[in-house]
Design an enzyme around this catalytic site. Structure first.
Site, PDB file in Angstrom:
ATOM      1  N   GLU A   1      -2.297  -7.214   7.043  1.00  0.00           N
ATOM      2  CA  GLU A   1      -1.109  -6.750   8.116  1.00  0.00           C
ATOM      3  C   GLU A   1      -1.269  -7.683   9.328  1.00  0.00           C
ATOM      4  O   GLU A   1      -2.270  -8.508   9.563  1.00  0.00           O
ATOM      5  CB  GLU A   1      -1.147  -5.663   7.927  1.00  0.00           C
ATOM      6  CG  GLU A   1       0.753  -5.635   8.967  1.00  0.00           C
ATOM      7  CD  GLU A   1       1.490  -5.510   8.300  1.00  0.00           C
ATOM      8  OE1 GLU A   1       2.114  -7.005   7.835  1.00  0.00           O
ATOM      9  OE2 GLU A   1       3.025  -4.458   7.652  1.00  0.00           O
TER      10      GLU A   1
ATOM     11  N   HIS B   1       0.923  -0.776  -0.347  1.00  0.00           N
ATOM     12  CA  HIS B   1       0.321   0.089  -0.577  1.00  0.00           C
ATOM     13  C   HIS B   1       1.074   1.225   0.112  1.00  0.00           C
ATOM     14  O   HIS B   1       2.212   1.223   0.377  1.00  0.00           O
ATOM     15  CB  HIS B   1      -0.821  -0.279   1.365  1.00  0.00           C
ATOM     16  CG  HIS B   1       0.049   0.355   3.108  1.00  0.00           C
ATOM     17  ND1 HIS B   1       0.428   0.598   3.411  1.00  0.00           N
ATOM     18  CD2 HIS B   1       0.226  -1.471   3.474  1.00  0.00           C
ATOM     19  CE1 HIS B   1       0.948   0.374   3.968  1.00  0.00           C
ATOM     20  NE2 HIS B   1       0.622  -0.842   4.235  1.00  0.00           N
TER      21      HIS B   1
END
Length: 232
Positions: free
Chosen positions: A90, A11
């Site tokens: 994550e 990202h």
């Protein structure tokens, strides 16, 4: 049948990335610089002539924001299927979420594990160290974490293969992507430098992944040149 590939982006740069805070399941938005970096990525992927059959991100806001910007620059927003998969989130750092990176990796983990520098630890040692010290008991032990991550990416590849193959644009997270790479090629160092907006390419064939690129910044670099030209 077309070959099946996952183009996995980290990202764009967020507020917590910028100030060096642990950002696992907690979330901060992309900064202006982070948004520009993903515009570069999208433009670079488009310039390379890549076509995508599906787009997938984790369900965390920073990856949703990233894949939206990238698809817009590619000209495919709303034109191909898109879904979220929480398995490619994550790592969860539990009660250490939001802590400064240095406090966790130079303070807490070395004290728990009896090492001088957490950079010498394996992912398994880091995950189990965090899990042991997490007072909230939210973080995942290594066996759970690695299975979650691998299964998430494998499912994306298998589903794409069933549809005749092609390319998937996937947006995930730094330690998650590095963990996947380490699971596939354990001999690689665990301290991979995966920049925001970098691309890791996996090919999927005969129920096996092979790594074609890790942390490739060339798409962003191409996009940066194009963006500079557009804004002159």
């Amino acid at each position: 049948m077309a070959e099946t590939r996952l183009y996995i982006a980290r990202h764009g740069k967020t507020m917590f990335n910028t100030i060096g805070r642990v950002q696992g399941w907690c979330d901060t938005p992309l900064t202006t610089i982070g948004e520009t970096g993903i515009r570069e990525l999208g433009l670079g992927l488009k310039e390379a002539g890549l076509e995508f059959k599906v787009a997938v991100s984790s369900d965390l806001g920073r990856t949703v924001q990233t894949i939206t910007i990238a698809q817009r620059e590619l000209g495919i927003l709303g034109k191909i299927p898109y879904y979220q998969d929480k398995r490619i989130r994550e790592w969860c750092f539990g009660s250490f979420e939001g802590m400064y990176d240095a406090e966790l990796f130079s303070g807490v983990l070395p004290r728990i594990s009896g090492v001088v520098d957490a950079n010498t630890m394996t992912f398994e040692e880091i995950a189990n160290g965090v899990h042991e010290a997490d007072s909230a008991n939210w973080s995942e032990p290594w066996e759970v974490l690695k299975e979650r991550i691998f299964n998430g990416f494998e499912r994306i590849a298998k589903d794409l293969e069933k549809q005749g193959g092609g390319n998937a644009l996937v947006v995930s997270h730094g330690m998650t992507i590095a963990t996947l790479v380490n699971l596939l090629e354990p001999e690689r160092p665990t301290n991979l430098a995966l920049d925001n907006g970098s691309i890791t390419v996996l090919r999927y064939e005969n129920e096996q992944f092979s790594i074609e690129a890790v942390g490739d910044m060339s798409y962003r670099q191409t996009g940066a040149r194009l963006l500079e030209g557009y804004e002159k």
